[in-house]
Design an enzyme around this catalytic site. Structure first.
Site, PDB file in Angstrom:
ATOM      1  N   ARG A 315       0.875  -1.398  -0.059  1.00  0.00           N
ATOM      2  CA  ARG A 315       0.098  -0.024  -0.049  1.00  0.00           C
ATOM      3  C   ARG A 315       0.852   1.103   0.068  1.00  0.00           C
ATOM      4  O   ARG A 315       1.830   1.171   0.369  1.00  0.00           O
ATOM      5  CB  ARG A 315      -0.834   0.082   1.319  1.00  0.00           C
ATOM      6  CG  ARG A 315      -1.668  -0.987   1.759  1.00  0.00           C
ATOM      7  CD  ARG A 315      -2.417  -0.537   2.783  1.00  0.00           C
ATOM      8  NE  ARG A 315      -2.425  -1.773   3.798  1.00  0.00           N
ATOM      9  CZ  ARG A 315      -2.983  -1.497   4.930  1.00  0.00           C
ATOM     10  NH1 ARG A 315      -3.599  -0.462   5.521  1.00  0.00           N
ATOM     11  NH2 ARG A 315      -2.818  -2.443   6.087  1.00  0.00           N
ATOM     12  N   ASP A 321       7.538  -5.589   1.543  1.00  0.00           N
ATOM     13  CA  ASP A 321       7.524  -7.006   2.160  1.00  0.00           C
ATOM     14  C   ASP A 321       7.805  -8.038   0.861  1.00  0.00           C
ATOM     15  O   ASP A 321       7.131  -7.990  -0.151  1.00  0.00           O
ATOM     16  CB  ASP A 321       6.115  -6.993   2.701  1.00  0.00           C
ATOM     17  CG  ASP A 321       5.706  -8.326   3.216  1.00  0.00           C
ATOM     18  OD1 ASP A 321       6.560  -9.363   2.811  1.00  0.00           O
ATOM     19  OD2 ASP A 321       4.776  -8.330   3.977  1.00  0.00           O
ATOM     20  N   TYR A 324       4.917  -9.287  -1.320  1.00  0.00           N
ATOM     21  CA  TYR A 324       4.387  -8.566  -2.506  1.00  0.00           C
ATOM     22  C   TYR A 324       5.256  -8.631  -3.605  1.00  0.00           C
ATOM     23  O   TYR A 324       4.833  -8.199  -4.749  1.00  0.00           O
ATOM     24  CB  TYR A 324       4.347  -6.862  -1.997  1.00  0.00           C
ATOM     25  CG  TYR A 324       3.276  -7.018  -1.118  1.00  0.00           C
ATOM     26  CD1 TYR A 324       1.875  -7.383  -1.377  1.00  0.00           C
ATOM     27  CD2 TYR A 324       3.585  -6.355   0.248  1.00  0.00           C
ATOM     28  CE1 TYR A 324       0.878  -7.033  -0.226  1.00  0.00           C
ATOM     29  CE2 TYR A 324       2.686  -6.179   1.209  1.00  0.00           C
ATOM     30  CZ  TYR A 324       1.554  -6.701   0.962  1.00  0.00           C
ATOM     31  OH  TYR A 324       0.187  -6.539   1.976  1.00  0.00           O
ATOM     32  N   ASP A 385       9.227 -12.109   4.969  1.00  0.00           N
ATOM     33  CA  ASP A 385       8.941 -10.481   4.630  1.00  0.00           C
ATOM     34  C   ASP A 385      10.234  -9.606   4.418  1.00  0.00           C
ATOM     35  O   ASP A 385      10.457  -9.266   3.355  1.00  0.00           O
ATOM     36  CB  ASP A 385       8.070 -10.206   5.788  1.00  0.00           C
ATOM     37  CG  ASP A 385       7.759  -8.801   5.882  1.00  0.00           C
ATOM     38  OD1 ASP A 385       8.419  -7.903   5.248  1.00  0.00           O
ATOM     39  OD2 ASP A 385       6.853  -8.328   6.644  1.00  0.00           O
ATOM     40  N   ASP A 392       8.437 -18.375   7.011  1.00  0.00           N
ATOM     41  CA  ASP A 392       7.170 -19.123   6.920  1.00  0.00           C
ATOM     42  C   ASP A 392       6.839 -19.569   5.431  1.00  0.00           C
ATOM     43  O   ASP A 392       7.462 -19.231   4.400  1.00  0.00           O
ATOM     44  CB  ASP A 392       6.231 -18.451   7.452  1.00  0.00           C
ATOM     45  CG  ASP A 392       5.559 -16.835   6.764  1.00  0.00           C
ATOM     46  OD1 ASP A 392       5.199 -17.210   5.501  1.00  0.00           O
ATOM     47  OD2 ASP A 392       5.559 -15.749   7.407  1.00  0.00           O
ATOM     48  N   HIS A 395       5.256 -16.952   2.996  1.00  0.00           N
ATOM     49  CA  HIS A 395       6.281 -15.986   2.274  1.00  0.00           C
ATOM     50  C   HIS A 395       7.428 -16.564   1.634  1.00  0.00           C
ATOM     51  O   HIS A 395       7.753 -16.113   0.635  1.00  0.00           O
ATOM     52  CB  HIS A 395       7.151 -15.116   3.460  1.00  0.00           C
ATOM     53  CG  HIS A 395       6.218 -14.027   4.149  1.00  0.00           C
ATOM     54  ND1 HIS A 395       5.363 -14.169   5.053  1.00  0.00           N
ATOM     55  CD2 HIS A 395       6.124 -12.885   3.414  1.00  0.00           C
ATOM     56  CE1 HIS A 395       4.786 -12.850   5.213  1.00  0.00           C
ATOM     57  NE2 HIS A 395       5.222 -12.058   4.302  1.00  0.00           N
TER      58      HIS A 395
END
Ligand SMILES: [Zn+2]
Lengths: 499, 347
Positions: A315, A321, A324, A385, A392, A395
């Site tokens: 955003r 991150d 994205y 991230d 994880d 990601h």
């Protein structure tokens, strides 16, 4: 070896005004810069004389990531995934698709076990739940069907023919709302993620009908915000007249433009193009529209600066991150496809001449690769991230998929479409074949553009290409769609043409 | 994600399989011996979670509607707030039992703050507010006003929480009552005073000012436009390199079909490579200039100015010059995009 001072370390300007957003931003920039510098220091310390002469490029630590995925597979997921009991198909899909990007196959026994695990989550009334005995939900349905695309096959116990497509269709219809949207599950929310999942599955399994998607393009279009990206839903109330929508009254988007929703809305928009082409022409009906230029602008604006190592944000004024990389980086490719940027004639005609810069991409592909390689790789394996976040499964997959999307350009090809069309045959008893055929040809016309792959870190970093609409390899997409549309999918071999 | 601690479990001293009131139910285990089993080192949590969810599957199977289902689903939600099936079943049970929905909201207040980032907590509230509205539209306005306060509290702890904002926007439109709307603009301004870069607040501003559908003639659009442009210019003047504010300015002009050139004088102040010296400055209240610490030229202003030139016709060259400077100097990361703009403008 490249030195760190060759890089532009200009921080995001604050104009002398510090706010919580700029403080967090500055802190993140320091972390990213430190990660970059320490990577170079380590490389310098470990380099032999030969390597030290060449400029350093970060590489993908394939081995440690494969080990990470294997650990998940063998030992079960770490404790923090317990809160995701409701999303077991996702954990499976993220892991399996990760292996595919690395080019790892599965042995027959693992495949069989996985198929059984997934089928245990199919609900008797159609669709898949987040676990056995759970209510069906659009999100795990996508993950389950995609996982089956990877490990399943036709026939008894193969998983594909055990998907109850009639009930699945009924389940989809039962979620449909008057504004053209869908609930993600009964009594649950409406949002564009669910619609993307529904459309991807309906496309793969050949169950798209005009009735299913009527009003859906208008809904998607209504979720575009003034920034150009998409929010998670829109408010239908003011435009609702009984059970129909008054197109002259606005349906304002709920929630600001966001990377995850923008990917889902854009992919939905692409998946709805066959319906838009076949259903609006004859009636002279008003086609809904998406502002593609604004969407493109928003998408590229999400790419962080040099000090942010070229990663993507989700955003405006938020932090970069790794996930994205896929949601926004992958979306950039979809927007290019929508803007007509297919395989360039040059690339198709002259595949061998890859020396000239044929990179028609509208975002910075090398920079995004650098973000994933520098910032998203966890030293202990798996991707994250950003430092110092733990890796994880979520990601790991979306960082890898984003890396793949910035290595390969998978775009609609007129040539591929023509080849598929030349062997397409219409089933005698089939209904809606105009739409069905268009769905099939459109989805499978996305293939890798020859001569445009780029690998930061060289071949060591190479991943397989992934289909930008489904996040499956093109091969898995073709196999599954070939089966459910009862079509032969000829091998795509563009190199031949250039000789 | 790891929000479950052993402390949380201390309350639930007894597992469901040990509770006398659940002896009539045969738990339904998930499945045995397949992939992705959980490892033993997280035994306590798994045990409690597995125990409750085994009983949950049993009540789903028998379609039980009872008070104890509310307790069971609450326990599951506390362990795993993303368990959408538990939320779904809970909602169905509340409605079937005609439970007190105000009490349900109060009970859920704690959970909502604790699990702010979970979809389901907000959606559950939305279902309950919808049900309250269905029962009595006028009485439910009180509940809506209270809810707006609650949302504000939640946003205090996380001013950019996506689901919370989205829910707030839904609530305002769904109840569509002037008393609810009227506090929104002051609220947004308060948030932007604290952090002018909060994009969620800018989006909310757009929603409140331009997204709300009103009867014709209810507001003087021209006045509103003037006010919004003036407000945004002031915010840009305070912190020029703020994409949120520039995006809002673009959005407002596009929405009201005003040409970008209507703010050209203002934009030029920020596209200039440096601030004018004090003696050159003519005080122009409509076009506040950048402060002494402003980083110029501002990339967003350059882009804006190029858009003005492109739209003007005959000024193509000037636009191309700016795009080149963005590609090669001021915004190198987006080189490909600026080159695309140049190519696109020439075709
Ligand atoms: Zn992420």
């Amino acid at each position: 070896m490249a030195t760190s001072d060759e890089r532009d370390w200009t921080p995001t300007p604050t104009d002398g005004v510090s706010t919580p957003t700029s403080t967090l931003q500055a802190h993140t920039e320091e972390i990213l810069k430190a990660r970059y510098l320490s990577t170079h220091l380590n490389a310098a310390a470990n380099a032999n004389q030969e390597a030290a002469k060449k400029p350093f490029e970060p590489t993908l630590n394939k081995n440690s990531h494969v080990q990470y995925l294997l650990r998940n597979l063998r030992q079960g997921f770490p404790a923090r995934y317990i809160s995701q009991e409701a999303s077991q198909p996702w954990l499976i899909f993220w892991t399996l698709q990760g292996f595919q990007l690395f080019g790892f196959g599965m042995d027959g026994n693992t495949k069989k076990q996985t198929v059984d695990t997934i089928l245990a989550m199919q609900h008797p009334n159609g669709g898949f739940g987040g676990g056995p005995g759970q209510a069906p939900h659009l999100l795990p349905t996508y993950a389950a069907v995609c996982a089956l695309a990877i490990v399943g096959q036709p026939g008894a116990g193969g998983g594909w023919d055990q998907i109850d497509r009639d009930k699945l269709y009924d389940f989809f219809m039962s979620l449909k709302q008057p504004d053209g949207s869908f609930l993600v599950a009964h009594h649950a929310e409406v949002d564009v993620r669910g619609i993307y999942c529904l459309l991807a599955v309906a496309t793969l399994l050949n169950i798209i009908t005009p009735e299913l998607v009527a009003g859906t393009p208008e809904f998607i279009a209504s979720c575009q915000t003034y920034e150009g990206g998409f929010g998670n839903a829109s408010f239908p109330g003011w435009a609702l007249r009984g059970s129909s929508i008054d197109p002259s009254i606005a349906r304002p988007p709920l929630g600001e433009a966001h990377g995850g929703y923008t990917f889902c809305a854009t992919a939905s928009w692409v998946l709805l193009q066959p319906y838009l082409r076949t259903s609006y022409s004859q009636e002279g009906a008003v086609q809904p529209s998406v502002n593609l230029k604004a969407l493109l602008r928003w998408t590229v604006q999400m790419q962080g600066s040099s000090i942010e190592l070229g990663g993507f944000k989700g955003r405006t004024n938020k932090l970069v991150d790794g996930c994205y990389s896929w949601w926004v980086g992958g979306c950039a490719g979809l927007v290019e496809g929508l803007l007509g940027g297919g395989h360039s004639a040059k690339a198709e005609d002259d595949a061998v001449d890859a020396k000239a810069d044929q990179d028609n991409s509208l975002f910075n592909r090398e920079a995004l690769q650098e973000y994933v390689l520098y910032a998203a790789q966890h030293p202990a394996g798996g991707l994250a991230d950003k430092p110092p976040k733990p890796a994880d499964s979520y990601h790991t997959l979306y960082c890898l998929a984003g890396l793949s999307a910035s290595q390969h350009r998978v775009m609609p090809s007129k040539e591929r479409r023509a080849t598929l069309e030349s062997v397409y045959h219409t089933e005698p008893e089939s209904q809606n074949d105009g739409l069905r055929k268009e769905v099939f040809l459109s989805a499978l016309s996305w293939v890798e553009e020859v001569g445009t792959a780029k690998y930061v870190g060289g071949a060591e970093s190479r991943l397989n290409a992934t289909h930008p609409l489904f996040n499956l390899t093109v091969t898995h997409t073709e196999n599954m769609m070939g089966h459910f549309y009862k079509q032969r999918v000829p091998v795509w071999n563009p190199q031949k043409k250039s000789s | 994600m790891s929000h479950i601690t052993v402390d949380d479990l201390a309350d639930a001293a007894l597992l469901y399989c040990e509770k006398p009131e659940w002896q009539d139910v045969t738990p339904v285990p998930q499945y045995d011996g397949i992939l992705f089993n959980l490892s033993v080192d997280v035994l306590i949590v798994v045990l409690a979670d597995k125990d409750a969810t085994d009983y949950f599957r049993a009540v789903v199977k028998s379609d039980e509607i009872s008070e104890r289902v509310l307790q069971l689903t609450e326990d599951i939600i506390r362990l795993n707030p993303a368990h959408y099936s538990a939320w779904q079943f809970r909602y169905r049970t509340l409605i079937a039992l005609k439970s007190n929905l105000d009490a349900e909201l109060a009970l859920m207040d704690v959970l909502a703050i604790q699990f702010l980032k979970t979809y389901q907590v907000w959606h559950h509230r939305r279902l309950i507010l919808t049900a309250l509205h269905g029962a009595s539209p006028s009485e439910s306005l009180d509940a809506a006003a209270k809810e707006l306060h609650f949302i504000t509290r939640a946003l205090d702890t996380d001013t950019k929480n996506y689901h919370t904002w989205s829910y707030r926007q839904w609530l305002l439109a769904f109840f569509d009552d002037e008393a609810l709307w009227e506090g929104e603009l002051p609220y947004v301004e308060k948030l932007l005073d604290v952090d002018v870069r909060n994009n969620s607040a800018w989006h909310h501003r757009y929603y409140v000012v331009w997204g709300r559908v009103r009867a014709n003639g209810e507001v003087d659009q021209e006045e509103v436009l003037k006010g919004e442009i003036a407000y945004t210019k002031d915010q840009i003047a305070g912190a020029p390199n703020n994409p949120s504010a520039w995006n809002y300015l673009r959005g407002v002009l596009e929405h009201t079909k005003q040409p970008f050139s209507s703010v050209q004088t203002f934009v030029e102040l920020y596209a200039a490579p440096a601030r004018k010296t004090a003696e050159d400055v003519v005080v122009d209240l409509d076009n506040p200039g950048p402060g002494p610490d402003a980083h110029l030229p501002c990339v967003a202003a350059l882009e804006f100015l190029a858009d003005i030139y492109e739209a003007a016709g005959g000024e193509q060259k000037k636009a191309v010059e700016i795009w080149k400077s963005l590609a090669n100097e001021h915004d190198n990361m987006r080189k490909k995009f600026w080159e695309f703009r140049i190519k696109d403008a020439s075709t």
